[in-house]
Design a protein around this motif. Sequence first.
Motif, PDB file in Angstrom:
ATOM      1  N   GLU A  25     -12.137  -8.095  -8.652  1.00 53.62           N
ATOM      2  CA  GLU A  25     -12.871  -9.605  -9.076  1.00 53.62           C
ATOM      3  C   GLU A  25     -12.473 -10.721  -8.189  1.00 53.62           C
ATOM      4  OE1 GLU A  25     -12.152 -12.318 -12.915  1.00 53.62           O
ATOM      5  OE2 GLU A  25     -11.187 -10.559 -12.982  1.00 53.62           O
ATOM      6  N   TYR A  47     -17.527 -12.618  -9.932  1.00 57.82           N
ATOM      7  CA  TYR A  47     -17.968 -11.707  -9.404  1.00 57.82           C
ATOM      8  C   TYR A  47     -17.283 -10.478  -9.150  1.00 57.82           C
ATOM      9  CZ  TYR A  47     -20.518 -15.840  -8.011  1.00 57.82           C
ATOM     10  OH  TYR A  47     -21.079 -17.224  -8.258  1.00 57.82           O
ATOM     11  N   LEU A  48     -17.934  -9.328  -9.261  1.00 53.69           N
ATOM     12  CA  LEU A  48     -17.538  -7.958  -9.297  1.00 53.69           C
ATOM     13  C   LEU A  48     -17.787  -7.378  -7.769  1.00 53.69           C
ATOM     14  CD1 LEU A  48     -15.819  -5.788 -10.607  1.00 53.69           C
ATOM     15  CD2 LEU A  48     -17.732  -4.877 -11.577  1.00 53.69           C
ATOM     16  N   PRO A  50     -18.043  -4.325  -5.040  1.00 54.84           N
ATOM     17  CA  PRO A  50     -18.529  -2.764  -5.151  1.00 54.84           C
ATOM     18  C   PRO A  50     -16.978  -2.148  -5.031  1.00 54.84           C
ATOM     19  CG  PRO A  50     -20.038  -3.792  -3.583  1.00 54.84           C
ATOM     20  CD  PRO A  50     -19.037  -4.922  -3.906  1.00 54.84           C
ATOM     21  N   PHE A  81     -24.821 -12.320  -4.163  1.00 57.66           N
ATOM     22  CA  PHE A  81     -24.588 -12.540  -5.554  1.00 57.66           C
ATOM     23  C   PHE A  81     -25.429 -13.901  -6.139  1.00 57.66           C
ATOM     24  CE2 PHE A  81     -20.369 -10.596  -4.516  1.00 57.66           C
ATOM     25  CZ  PHE A  81     -20.387  -9.537  -5.644  1.00 57.66           C
ATOM     26  N   GLU A 126     -20.254 -11.544 -12.892  1.00 52.28           N
ATOM     27  CA  GLU A 126     -21.427 -11.323 -12.280  1.00 52.28           C
ATOM     28  C   GLU A 126     -21.451 -10.030 -11.429  1.00 52.28           C
ATOM     29  OE1 GLU A 126     -24.378 -12.848 -12.699  1.00 52.28           O
ATOM     30  OE2 GLU A 126     -23.686 -14.780 -13.704  1.00 52.28           O
ATOM     31  N   SER A 127     -22.661  -9.357 -11.400  1.00 54.97           N
ATOM     32  CA  SER A 127     -22.596  -7.873 -10.557  1.00 54.97           C
ATOM     33  C   SER A 127     -23.537  -8.383  -9.337  1.00 54.97           C
ATOM     34  CB  SER A 127     -23.430  -7.011 -11.129  1.00 54.97           C
ATOM     35  OG  SER A 127     -22.769  -6.508 -12.386  1.00 54.97           O
ATOM     36  N   PRO A 128     -23.377  -7.708  -8.309  1.00 52.09           N
ATOM     37  CA  PRO A 128     -24.301  -8.084  -7.237  1.00 52.09           C
ATOM     38  C   PRO A 128     -25.943  -7.852  -7.130  1.00 52.09           C
ATOM     39  CG  PRO A 128     -22.435  -6.322  -6.421  1.00 52.09           C
ATOM     40  CD  PRO A 128     -22.538  -6.524  -7.878  1.00 52.09           C
TER      41      PRO A 128
END
Length: 680
Positions: A25, A47-48, A50, A81, A126-128
């Motif tokens: 995270e 944001y997350l 990978p 992002f 949020e995911s990439p």
Amino acid sequence: LSWAPRPGLPPDTAAALLASGPDGEMLWLDVAYRPGQAPWVRLMGRYLLPPCKQRWHTCAAFLPQGGLLICGDRRGSLILFPCISSSGCAAESTGIVNGDTDTVVEDSSNELEPSYLLHKGVLPLESPLSVLFGLHGKTGVTSVTIHRGYIYSTGRDGVYRQLRMQDQQLEVLQKHRPCKGLQWIEELHFTSDGDLLVLGFHADNFVVWSSRTSENLHCIPCGGGHRSWSYCSSPLAKVFAFIKAGDVMLYQRETEPCEQQVLLASLHGREITCVRRLGAVEVPGHPTFNVFVTGSEDTTACVLVLSENSRAAVPLARLSDHISSVRTLALATGPGDEGFGDEGLSALLFSAGGRAQIECYRLLCTGDTASESAVACQVIHVASHRLDKHWEQKKNRHKLVKMDPETRYMSLSVVPGISTKQLPTPWKFLAAACSDGSVRIFGLLEAAQKLVLVAESFHHQRCVLKVKAFLHTWAGGERHLLCSAATDGSIAFWDITGPITDAVDALHQAEGEMQTLALDAPLVTIVAHSCGVNSLHIRETSEGRYLVASGSDDGSIHVCLLEVAPGRGEAAAGTCLQVLERVSRPCAHAAHVTGIRVLRPDLLLSASVDQRLTLWNQRPGELVPLSTTFFHVPDLAALDCWEEVEAEGELRYYCVLCGQGLEMLCGTAPSNPPPQEAPQ
């Protein structure tokens, strides 16, 4: 932790702080500071990253437009992002910001409470949008920079990459290797005078490398890259601070006037081995600029402009993907390749050389009055191919003889006339002459960035020096023909129509993968010289025949006239090739003939290591010299020619020569050569 400047906010009072935590995270925090007041922190996004073993970011940057955040991680990946945060979900540590950074309401408590952490669950994770996994290897991304709409990333793999945004997806345009030995690149600095400074570590030294002059500006012993450091440059001084053995060290150097004057900047570090003209670019208020591509023994290819008025060669782009020398170049231009348009030039460039390596690029050249050269060149790396990697992917390779790792590509030629409208996918084909005695055919699918070996033949059994593909058309159809020349002086003519057709079907069915086909035996083989053929050119006549001119190591020139006809009887599906006439001129030059061109059916131009450029008149059974010009480039390696019609309607021939330098010549040819031999 890492800091990143926020677009639209003053960098001296506000910045973004990005913090990586457990489970990949990453938090985006806005931090503002005013003199006399405590700083405030506002949570803007979550944001997350990978999944990977070392799951934290190393650098980040905000794109000026589009509301996007790009960051690099410890695994060497680049991640994109979205950075549009909900204004109602933000919290601060020392006050509440009511949508305005100028209005801060102080807390009654003097203790700083991390209230933004209590509210972080309100913000979505949020995911990439886009991930380029492991782009810089396993050693990590060191910096991300935005300059003139392009994204530049550096890493500890010794290269920096140029990228762009396409529909919220990251697309790699090209990579650059600044110099040998600089394996740890930390940052890029773009100067106001157009230079690009590469900051990094070479062994235990901090290095500042100039991309313009290709030299070290500073080399400071500091112990290596595993330390905190900072570099600052101004017109008055250069300052480098670092920590060594617990001490803070400062290196400062005042800017001194440069006593060294460069009379003529070099294009390459070693001799130029090949040159091709891309075309001409018209720029308002400037004379016409000719755009060339050169390859060199210094393992680079250079896109440059050359103006007749200024007589200066200005590099536009340098391609450094090769690990060995660049020996040959080929261009694919024309209507099918978006060749010449109103907005500039567009072409596919193929470069090849040592270590059996081929690189393919898309070049886009346009007028740019704001730049020093008045021409801008965008380079997009399309595909690459190496025979050793191709061999490692083969099945049952233990039963095969491994390819020679020292194989060199000596010559390239794009197969013309491949109609993309009739193909399910727009493939282009490339012929290569190889030092291991083979002639190879490659297929390129630009959309998928694939370069595939489709066919080969070891007919010559010795080093193949030159290859040239040409298209024969008649009312009943067309045939793809190929001419190859080897070190024994032999020239072979092939019909490659069948293998190309089979390759298109196999590639379509296998989605870009196929077993290598075998080329059929040559239609005709002639012995034109006593030793290696160093130059080769083919020109079609008005009668539909072909003039094949060649030059050799022994200084001789050979010209033959070919006629192509469809096969008859049992060979109705094949091609018949007949040699109608042969003309040879022994000792035409005093050294190797390394360049030859058929300007007209009756005019021939040859260039040699003896530094003579000779114009010949071809007559039935003989070659008669018309004129000789001495040029200044030693060790001539190649030439390229083109013709232009001047404003007065006069046809002029242009020639560019390369070797230990680069030279462009211009001249005219008589419309009706005199019957007797002209004095040299």
